[in-house]
Design a protein around this motif. Structure first.
Motif, PDB file in Angstrom:
ATOM      1  N   LYS A 172      29.946  -1.841  54.384  1.00  0.00           N
ATOM      2  CA  LYS A 172      30.166  -2.537  55.647  1.00  0.00           C
ATOM      3  C   LYS A 172      31.411  -3.398  55.494  1.00  0.00           C
ATOM      4  O   LYS A 172      31.540  -4.172  54.537  1.00  0.00           O
ATOM      5  N   VAL A 173      32.331  -3.277  56.451  1.00  0.00           N
ATOM      6  CA  VAL A 173      33.632  -3.942  56.347  1.00  0.00           C
ATOM      7  C   VAL A 173      33.802  -4.926  57.506  1.00  0.00           C
ATOM      8  O   VAL A 173      33.594  -4.570  58.669  1.00  0.00           O
ATOM      9  N   TYR A 174      34.172  -6.156  57.154  1.00  0.00           N
ATOM     10  CA  TYR A 174      34.627  -7.135  58.133  1.00  0.00           C
ATOM     11  C   TYR A 174      36.151  -7.083  58.094  1.00  0.00           C
ATOM     12  O   TYR A 174      36.776  -7.602  57.169  1.00  0.00           O
ATOM     13  N   SER A 175      36.752  -6.404  59.063  1.00  0.00           N
ATOM     14  CA  SER A 175      38.203  -6.175  59.043  1.00  0.00           C
ATOM     15  C   SER A 175      38.918  -7.272  59.821  1.00  0.00           C
ATOM     16  O   SER A 175      38.507  -7.645  60.924  1.00  0.00           O
ATOM     17  N   ILE A 176      39.997  -7.790  59.241  1.00  0.00           N
ATOM     18  CA  ILE A 176      40.726  -8.941  59.764  1.00  0.00           C
ATOM     19  C   ILE A 176      42.062  -8.469  60.314  1.00  0.00           C
ATOM     20  O   ILE A 176      42.843  -7.840  59.596  1.00  0.00           O
ATOM     21  N   TYR A 219      41.451   1.547  62.133  1.00  0.00           N
ATOM     22  CA  TYR A 219      40.305   0.708  61.785  1.00  0.00           C
ATOM     23  C   TYR A 219      39.394   1.457  60.805  1.00  0.00           C
ATOM     24  O   TYR A 219      39.560   2.679  60.599  1.00  0.00           O
ATOM     25  N   PRO A 220      38.428   0.765  60.179  1.00  0.00           N
ATOM     26  CA  PRO A 220      37.544   1.443  59.217  1.00  0.00           C
ATOM     27  C   PRO A 220      36.842   2.637  59.867  1.00  0.00           C
ATOM     28  O   PRO A 220      36.284   2.528  60.961  1.00  0.00           O
ATOM     29  N   TYR A 221      36.865   3.756  59.173  1.00  0.00           N
ATOM     30  CA  TYR A 221      36.403   5.030  59.740  1.00  0.00           C
ATOM     31  C   TYR A 221      35.021   5.401  59.219  1.00  0.00           C
ATOM     32  O   TYR A 221      34.776   5.426  58.008  1.00  0.00           O
ATOM     33  N   LYS A 222      34.121   5.706  60.154  1.00  0.00           N
ATOM     34  CA  LYS A 222      32.781   6.224  59.846  1.00  0.00           C
ATOM     35  C   LYS A 222      32.023   5.326  58.862  1.00  0.00           C
ATOM     36  O   LYS A 222      31.358   5.817  57.925  1.00  0.00           O
ATOM     37  N   THR A 223      32.127   4.011  59.053  1.00  0.00           N
ATOM     38  CA  THR A 223      31.353   3.062  58.257  1.00  0.00           C
ATOM     39  C   THR A 223      31.054   1.862  59.146  1.00  0.00           C
ATOM     40  O   THR A 223      31.826   1.576  60.081  1.00  0.00           O
ATOM     41  N   HIS A 261      31.301  -1.614  60.652  1.00  0.00           N
ATOM     42  CA  HIS A 261      32.378  -2.601  60.528  1.00  0.00           C
ATOM     43  C   HIS A 261      32.371  -3.582  61.688  1.00  0.00           C
ATOM     44  O   HIS A 261      31.884  -3.285  62.773  1.00  0.00           O
ATOM     45  N   VAL A 262      32.892  -4.768  61.405  1.00  0.00           N
ATOM     46  CA  VAL A 262      33.044  -5.839  62.385  1.00  0.00           C
ATOM     47  C   VAL A 262      34.522  -6.194  62.428  1.00  0.00           C
ATOM     48  O   VAL A 262      35.157  -6.367  61.385  1.00  0.00           O
ATOM     49  N   PHE A 299      31.551 -15.343  63.226  1.00  0.00           N
ATOM     50  CA  PHE A 299      30.695 -14.217  62.894  1.00  0.00           C
ATOM     51  C   PHE A 299      29.483 -14.695  62.089  1.00  0.00           C
ATOM     52  O   PHE A 299      29.481 -15.777  61.502  1.00  0.00           O
ATOM     53  N   GLU A 300      28.469 -13.855  62.038  1.00  0.00           N
ATOM     54  CA  GLU A 300      27.321 -14.068  61.166  1.00  0.00           C
ATOM     55  C   GLU A 300      27.209 -12.881  60.229  1.00  0.00           C
ATOM     56  O   GLU A 300      27.205 -11.733  60.682  1.00  0.00           O
ATOM     57  N   VAL A 301      27.118 -13.165  58.936  1.00  0.00           N
ATOM     58  CA  VAL A 301      26.950 -12.093  57.961  1.00  0.00           C
ATOM     59  C   VAL A 301      25.450 -11.976  57.671  1.00  0.00           C
ATOM     60  O   VAL A 301      24.909 -12.702  56.849  1.00  0.00           O
ATOM     61  N   LYS A 302      24.783 -11.088  58.374  1.00  0.00           N
ATOM     62  CA  LYS A 302      23.331 -10.976  58.252  1.00  0.00           C
ATOM     63  C   LYS A 302      22.912 -10.592  56.835  1.00  0.00           C
ATOM     64  O   LYS A 302      21.812 -10.906  56.394  1.00  0.00           O
TER      65      LYS A 302
END
Length: 332
Positions: free
Chosen positions: A262-266, A277-281, A283-284, A319-322
């Protein structure tokens, strides 16, 4: 006995761009079993393709393009798959004079978006555009996402890490090809404080100074500065071990996607609308929306042209990182 079809795949642009070609390579080989795949890229990216099981031979640009062309001519390819499509790859195609298929570029639409903020770009990931390149050969996207192979010799052992980061951590890729694709250090510190969890910083040796500033602000119990300590495959191994990944728009972000993290992209001066953007995973996307000056570039710049750098300075950390609901008691 069926003759092999020799196919040359071209991509020289960047670490991320090479990783993004992997669905094309996989689908070509799996759907054309008699295909003999050759991949041509820069020598600096050798570790990205050396362990790919679908690639038969690797060819590298070591400086002189005409030497490379002579080497490629000797192979006698049947097809060229050009996944970059610029003047340089055009020279290779013209010199080899075999049938080629080239990815559709969006240069004019990207210019419209950057210069006039008119977004005429298709709502399409770059991987889908690359896959369209091989449809004339009867090859379709299998939907399995990106590939990345970490060789055993580069797998990180637990005891290579500080004891505070041996069993559970977040990876934060602090590098980025251009300054406007990276948070300022003070905001990196703010982000790590928000995460409030053991964090491994990843980047190359040029990012080490920024990492040291973050360690100085937050302490070694929370931050391990791995920038410049590990090669690319070892950094990928750290991504694989991480609970989640935070990353600027850079090559390791795509490697994290290939590893299914899981990617939090900035996002700063660039935007996900360009299709990278991140592909097939999972992401936020973290970005400052509503700025009239954004995007100011399709690839990033050395400095903010408006001098205020609001795309990164005003980026909200709401954001919240669950995945991190249970905080480590030793970080209280």
């Amino acid at each position: 006995m069926t003759r092999s079809i020799r196919i040359l795949v071209l991509q020289f642009a960047s670490i991320g761009d090479v990783v993004l070609t992997t669905p094309v390579v996989r689908c070509l080989k799996k759907q054309l079993p008699n295909a003999e795949l050759h991949f041509c890229t820069k020598r600096d990216y050798a570790s990205l393709i050396a362990y790919n099981p679908y690639i038969r031979e690797q060819h590298y640009l070591d400086g002189n393009v005409y030497t490379l062309i002579r080497q490629l001519r000797a192979v006698r390819f049947d097809y060229i798959i050009d996944l970059q499509n610029n003047f340089f790859t055009g020279l290779i195609k013209a010199s080899l004079a075999v049938r080629s298929f080239s990815v559709e570029t969006q240069s004019f639409r990207e210019w419209l978006y950057v210069r006039w903020k008119i977004n005429a770009l298709p709502d399409q990931h770059i991987v889908e555009r690359m896959m369209a390149t091989v449809q004339p050969l009867g090859v379709e996207n299998d939907g399995r996402g990106l590939d990345y192979v970490i060789p055993y010799k580069d797998e990180i052992e637990t005891d290579w890490l500080p004891i505070t980061h041996q069993h559970d951590f977040v990876a934060y890729v602090i590098g980025g090809q251009r300054l406007t694709r990276r948070l300022p250090v003070k905001r990196m510190i703010e982000l790590c404080r928000k995460i409030n969890y053991p964090v491994v910083l990843l980047g190359d040796k040029t990012d080490r100074t920024a990492g040291e500033e973050i360690v100085k602000a937050l302490g070694e119990r929370q931050i391990y500065n791995a920038c410049g300590h590990y090669n690319l495959n070892q950094s990928a191994s750290l991504l694989q071990r991480a609970r989640v990944v935070f990353s600027h728009d850079t090559g390791l972000m795509h490697i994290a996607a290939a590893l299914g993290k899981k990617v939090y992209s900035i996002w700063g001066s660039t935007t996900p609308q360009f299709g990278f953007y991140p592909y097939k995973t999972p992401h936020v996307r973290l970005e400052a929306s509503g700025l009239g000056c954004r995007p100011c570039s399709a690839t990033g710049l050395g400095n903010c042209p408006m001098k205020h750098f609001k795309c990164m300075n005003n980026l909200p950390f709401d954001f919240e990182v669950k995945e991190l609901r249970t905080k480590k008691k030793n970080l209280e």
